[in-house]
Design a protein around this motif. Sequence first.
Motif, PDB file in Angstrom:
ATOM      1  N   UNK B 261       0.728  -1.254  -0.127  1.00  0.00           N
ATOM      2  CA  UNK B 261       0.167   0.159   0.024  1.00  0.00           C
ATOM      3  C   UNK B 261       0.904   1.354   0.095  1.00  0.00           C
ATOM      4  N   UNK B 262       2.056   1.289   0.848  1.00  0.00           N
ATOM      5  CA  UNK B 262       2.773   2.258   0.796  1.00  0.00           C
ATOM      6  C   UNK B 262       3.391   2.952  -0.642  1.00  0.00           C
ATOM      7  N   UNK B 268       1.333   6.603  -7.166  1.00  0.00           N
ATOM      8  CA  UNK B 268       0.122   7.080  -8.037  1.00  0.00           C
ATOM      9  C   UNK B 268      -0.842   7.602  -7.180  1.00  0.00           C
ATOM     10  N   UNK B 269      -1.744   8.397  -8.050  1.00  0.00           N
ATOM     11  CA  UNK B 269      -2.985   9.227  -7.308  1.00  0.00           C
ATOM     12  C   UNK B 269      -4.326   8.096  -7.278  1.00  0.00           C
ATOM     13  N   UNK B 270      -4.993   8.404  -6.291  1.00  0.00           N
ATOM     14  CA  UNK B 270      -5.764   7.560  -5.969  1.00  0.00           C
ATOM     15  C   UNK B 270      -6.649   6.988  -7.318  1.00  0.00           C
ATOM     16  N   UNK B 271      -6.996   7.876  -8.405  1.00  0.00           N
ATOM     17  CA  UNK B 271      -7.648   7.441  -9.574  1.00  0.00           C
ATOM     18  C   UNK B 271      -7.049   6.404 -10.419  1.00  0.00           C
ATOM     19  N   UNK B 274      -3.273   1.534 -11.052  1.00  0.00           N
ATOM     20  CA  UNK B 274      -2.429   0.857 -10.606  1.00  0.00           C
ATOM     21  C   UNK B 274      -2.890   0.729  -8.858  1.00  0.00           C
ATOM     22  N   UNK B 275      -3.794   1.547  -8.801  1.00  0.00           N
ATOM     23  CA  UNK B 275      -4.299   1.527  -7.200  1.00  0.00           C
ATOM     24  C   UNK B 275      -5.618   1.107  -7.190  1.00  0.00           C
ATOM     25  N   UNK B 276      -6.211   0.502  -8.358  1.00  0.00           N
ATOM     26  CA  UNK B 276      -7.607  -0.177  -8.358  1.00  0.00           C
ATOM     27  C   UNK B 276      -7.323  -1.530  -7.859  1.00  0.00           C
TER      28      UNK B 276
END
Lengths: 403, 403
Positions: B261-262, B268-271, B274-276
Amino acid sequence: MRSAKLSLVLRHLRDHGPRSRARLATDLDLTRSAASALVAELSDLGLVRAAGIERGGLGRPGTSVELDGATVCGIGAELNVHHVAALALDLSGRVVAEHRLGIDAQQESVEQVLDRLVGLIRRTDDDVRAAGGYTVAATVGVAGLIDRPREVLTVAPNLRWRDVPVGAELRARLGAPYAVSIENEGNLAAIAEALPGDPNRQDILVIFGEVGVGGGIVAGGRLLRGHQGYAGEFGHMIVDPRGRRCGCGRVGCWETVSGLRALLDAAADPEDAVRDPALSLDDRLAELNRRADLGDTRTIAALDSVGSWVGIGSAMLTNALNPSAIVLSGYFAEIGRHMRPAIEEQLQAGVLAPHAGGTRVEFSTLGFTAAVRGGATVALDAVFDDPTVVALQRADALLGGAR
Amino acid sequence: MRSAKLSLVLRHLRDHGPRSRARLATDLDLTRSAASALVAELSDLGLVRAAGIERGGLGRPGTSVELDGATVCGIGAELNVHHVAALALDLSGRVVAEHRLGIDAQQESVEQVLDRLVGLIRRTDDDVRAAGGYTVAATVGVAGLIDRPREVLTVAPNLRWRDVPVGAELRARLGAPYAVSIENEGNLAAIAEALPGDPNRQDILVIFGEVGVGGGIVAGGRLLRGHQGYAGEFGHMIVDPRGRRCGCGRVGCWETVSGLRALLDAAADPEDAVRDPALSLDDRLAELNRRADLGDTRTIAALDSVGSWVGIGSAMLTNALNPSAIVLSGYFAEIGRHMRPAIEEQLQAGVLAPHAGGTRVEFSTLGFTAAVRGGATVALDAVFDDPTVVALQRADALLGGAR
DNA sequence: ACTCATTTGTTGAGATGCCGGACAAACTAG
DNA sequence: CTAGTTTGTCCGGCATCTCAACAAATGAGT
């Protein structure tokens, strides 16, 4: 095969105390005949002896057998900044001889220091012989990094030594008929705390504090040395990157916040007597204990602060190692009772496992003899590993009186 | 007694590969007759077989002997948040069967998850039997703290389980003729990395990173479990007391700065895709690798920052344990090549011993199968410890076909 | 091609050590 | 004082290891 069984019996007597042949047989899953034969052989080797009659039970009383301490001894020695020391332990764990000498390793040459240590080991061996015994091995603890495969002292910041082949040097000077090995001081102190036979002392973390902080790990009753023998250098874990510069050149090492200097700096002004290096460490710590007992705010705050750092580091290591006990040694043992609440608080807070994984905080009772005791224990391991070696050693010791 | 020698031979064949009886004799300090007799007995037990002729040397060529993988298998299984898995390994280390099932442990009941895992183990055992073999033992890795003496899963933050007697539950459901044991997942992954016979893999530190960070310690070729089996919880060492809150409730745990998570938050930004969490982890990591290869500043900075924290924690553990290698597993293995410089920099800076004590940074090649492989290895240890057990097991497996 | 030295694997005799049972010794309980 | 219990030792039998001898299989040298 034979020596393995002998070793088993000998260790059992060490770990669980004197007992009859019949008891040995049931404990170790042997027949009484086999146990008798093994005891007889150990007795011939001079390693065990009769220890009296076990009265009280039903039936014929057993004749108890115990380790025979009189003859076989191991020597532990220590090479530190302010002192060298040597101590001989017999099989039963009794101290047969002990010598200690104050030095200043930074003011003397490597050769001088080694000569002094060799003199001390010689005197200890002489005492052993005078007492009718002989030495099977010696293990020397050094305050620095020991490269085990090469038997070289790689770095010793406090001694200011680098790359000294201490093992070979000592062997050459001693010319002794017994084996000589070297080991890190903290590791030996750890071995001394791992009491044989005590189930709560088989997985322990020993933290030794003076100016520097070191220690050792015992896992499953065995010393964890690591790949090259460098394990146990807890003092230089970086715990406070924004903190103080350490003697090793880094910033924020654990010993800068949990070592003796951190405590003294926090507890007293520079002109205070407790910060006077000319006075004995014992006296200075006793004075701090007195102040804490009387409720002196500054002293208590200093002990709390240092204790918290000790606890923070201990918690990290406890997450990694899950020891049954953390044994605090060196100056921690002298003054640790006032640190205990802070240490335990951080341990509870910092360890994932509930109740800190059951890890208990304990204080060493061995004082300054921890390392030499551990060294002697290691030396005696040769006998416990293979009791038949003493047959050869004894012949050597009797024949080769001149060295 | 006899089983000790059999064990010695069997382990030697595993650790050093196939070889002739004469070679075994010289390696293990036996006579050729003894070696022949031992090989004959192992052959009767179905554990070794002839492996061809050793040509090339002087004199009569030897007939090589190797582990016979066909019959005896160990099962390793894994119980994790997002999947359960099982894998069977034969004596020679070949994968005989493998099953994997995606789940969501937080959405299902304990009973459901255990049933799914049992189903997987049953299918794996069926595959083993279909292949003409039989299972000697099974070891299940669980993502949580395992109290070993009690065989209870004490706490599993990510599964959200507390005090589940996983060992007894599995045994009851399986009713299997083979032994079933449980172990921490990180510990099993560590065992899988400790390649038997490789001298550079006998003292290792395995760090396993996903959302959480865990791992295990292998010292002297043996897993370090600690007093209660809680060793290896590296993720919850507090390294940044002024940092972020962790899922365990504390602040500044190592996994908050080195976990997956770190990295994603920093890279990357929340949207950003790669954070999906809906997308596969492999794809997201591949995308980060691509960006880093292309020189994307933010990605590289994120990898550097996380790598530094990985290095800081590794350095602490290296000071304490002096491993020959730090094996980075889990998501570190996928993307670690871009972290290596930062990790090694911190390791050099934070370890007291010169050249970081010779500790090398390596990346696991086992992927997600590390834990199940380690479990199967542990299961097979029963055979390597005492090869005669298969005589009983084989009778059981043939007679007790119905379970 | 033939012989010799070398190495392997097996076999049988002897030695060693452990197990099991038998036995006397030494003690307690009643 | 007797019966029961436990200990330590002794001896035959068995398993296992060692040692030496031997046949088998190969390479090297002539």
